[in-house]
Design an enzyme around this catalytic site. Structure first.
Site, PDB file in Angstrom:
ATOM      1  N   HIS A  63      33.505  13.499  83.732  1.00  0.00           N
ATOM      2  CA  HIS A  63      33.941  12.105  83.736  1.00  0.00           C
ATOM      3  C   HIS A  63      34.873  11.877  84.921  1.00  0.00           C
ATOM      4  O   HIS A  63      35.610  12.768  85.330  1.00  0.00           O
ATOM      5  CB  HIS A  63      34.645  11.761  82.414  1.00  0.00           C
ATOM      6  CG  HIS A  63      34.822  10.292  82.225  1.00  0.00           C
ATOM      7  ND1 HIS A  63      35.850   9.594  82.794  1.00  0.00           N
ATOM      8  CD2 HIS A  63      34.083   9.392  81.544  1.00  0.00           C
ATOM      9  CE1 HIS A  63      35.742   8.318  82.470  1.00  0.00           C
ATOM     10  NE2 HIS A  63      34.676   8.172  81.706  1.00  0.00           N
ATOM     11  N   GLU A  87      28.106   6.353  85.601  1.00  0.00           N
ATOM     12  CA  GLU A  87      29.289   5.523  85.383  1.00  0.00           C
ATOM     13  C   GLU A  87      29.942   5.229  86.723  1.00  0.00           C
ATOM     14  O   GLU A  87      30.750   6.025  87.211  1.00  0.00           O
ATOM     15  CB  GLU A  87      30.298   6.243  84.493  1.00  0.00           C
ATOM     16  CG  GLU A  87      29.866   6.388  83.067  1.00  0.00           C
ATOM     17  CD  GLU A  87      31.046   6.732  82.182  1.00  0.00           C
ATOM     18  OE1 GLU A  87      31.320   5.960  81.253  1.00  0.00           O
ATOM     19  OE2 GLU A  87      31.703   7.758  82.431  1.00  0.00           O
ATOM     20  N   GLY A 136      36.373  -0.001  83.029  1.00  0.00           N
ATOM     21  CA  GLY A 136      37.546  -0.784  82.658  1.00  0.00           C
ATOM     22  C   GLY A 136      37.748  -2.065  83.443  1.00  0.00           C
ATOM     23  O   GLY A 136      38.723  -2.774  83.234  1.00  0.00           O
ATOM     24  N   SER A 147      32.325  -0.488  81.585  1.00  0.00           N
ATOM     25  CA  SER A 147      32.537  -1.864  81.116  1.00  0.00           C
ATOM     26  C   SER A 147      31.380  -2.392  80.278  1.00  0.00           C
ATOM     27  O   SER A 147      30.972  -3.537  80.410  1.00  0.00           O
ATOM     28  CB  SER A 147      32.824  -2.805  82.292  1.00  0.00           C
ATOM     29  OG  SER A 147      34.049  -2.460  82.894  1.00  0.00           O
TER      30      SER A 147
END
Length: 192
Positions: A28, A95, A101, A140
């Protein structure tokens, strides 16, 4: 994640497997950025997870700076090549770091092109046309955006972040996924 030994503060793959964990998120952006995890380290973690019987979910994605410089393809290719094992059979999660976010999701046509690129990168990396690695989108994912995201036929699913912390929001995303599965089954290499 370690295989075993005295590593205070770490957790071993065997401990996770012993607890009944089936999936583990690796690579991540927060780990890459805040902890300096490299593609090589992520590949080692993938090997450890696979050896313990866990399914690795490997996250990849470009920063806003990399996107603006037109380096998305190069960054993703480097991450796929460096982070995945030769026989990788886990899950790949795209991602884009800039989307996490932010409330912003790539335009649908851009996301479709990126998923197509990733499929090609997986074929090249794994040296096969028969790719059975689902590709998820994360960054998001909200109830409002989920139906549009799920309209992409080659998408294997979503990796939900902060929206998963509120039951009502997460339920609405799950409903969008459920609607997609009943009205538009997965096609191509991603169907089960």
């Amino acid at each position: 994640m370690t295989s075993s030994g005295a590593h205070t503060g770490d957790i071993s793959a065997e401990m996770l497997a012993d607890l009944g964990v089936r999936y583990v998120i690796l690579g991540h952006s927060e780990r890459r950025q805040a902890h300096g995890e490299t593609d090589a380290l992520i590949r080692q973690k993938v090997e450890t997870a696979e050896a313990a019987g866990l399914v690795p979910i490997v996250c990849i994605g470009e920063t806003m700076q990399e996107r603006l410089e037109g380096r998305t393809t190069t960054v993703l290719a480097t991450q796929v090549e460096g982070s995945l094992t030769d026989g990788f059979s886990g899950v790949l999660a795209y991602e884009p770091v800039w989307a996490i976010g932010s409330g912003t999701v790539p335009p649908i046509d851009e996301l479709e092109r990126t998923l197509s690129l990733l499929h090609g990168l997986l074929q090249s990396r794994l040296k096969t046309d028969d790719i059975r690695v689902p590709i998820l989108y994360g960054g998001s994912v909200t109830p409002a955006q989920a139906p549009t995201i799920f309209s992409i036929g080659s998408l294997g699913g979503v990796l939900v972040g902060s929206a998963s912390l509120e039951a009502e929001r997460f339920l609405r995303i799950a409903e969008a996924a459920s609607f997609r599965l009943t009205s538009q089954p997965l096609s191509g290499p991603y169907r089960s």
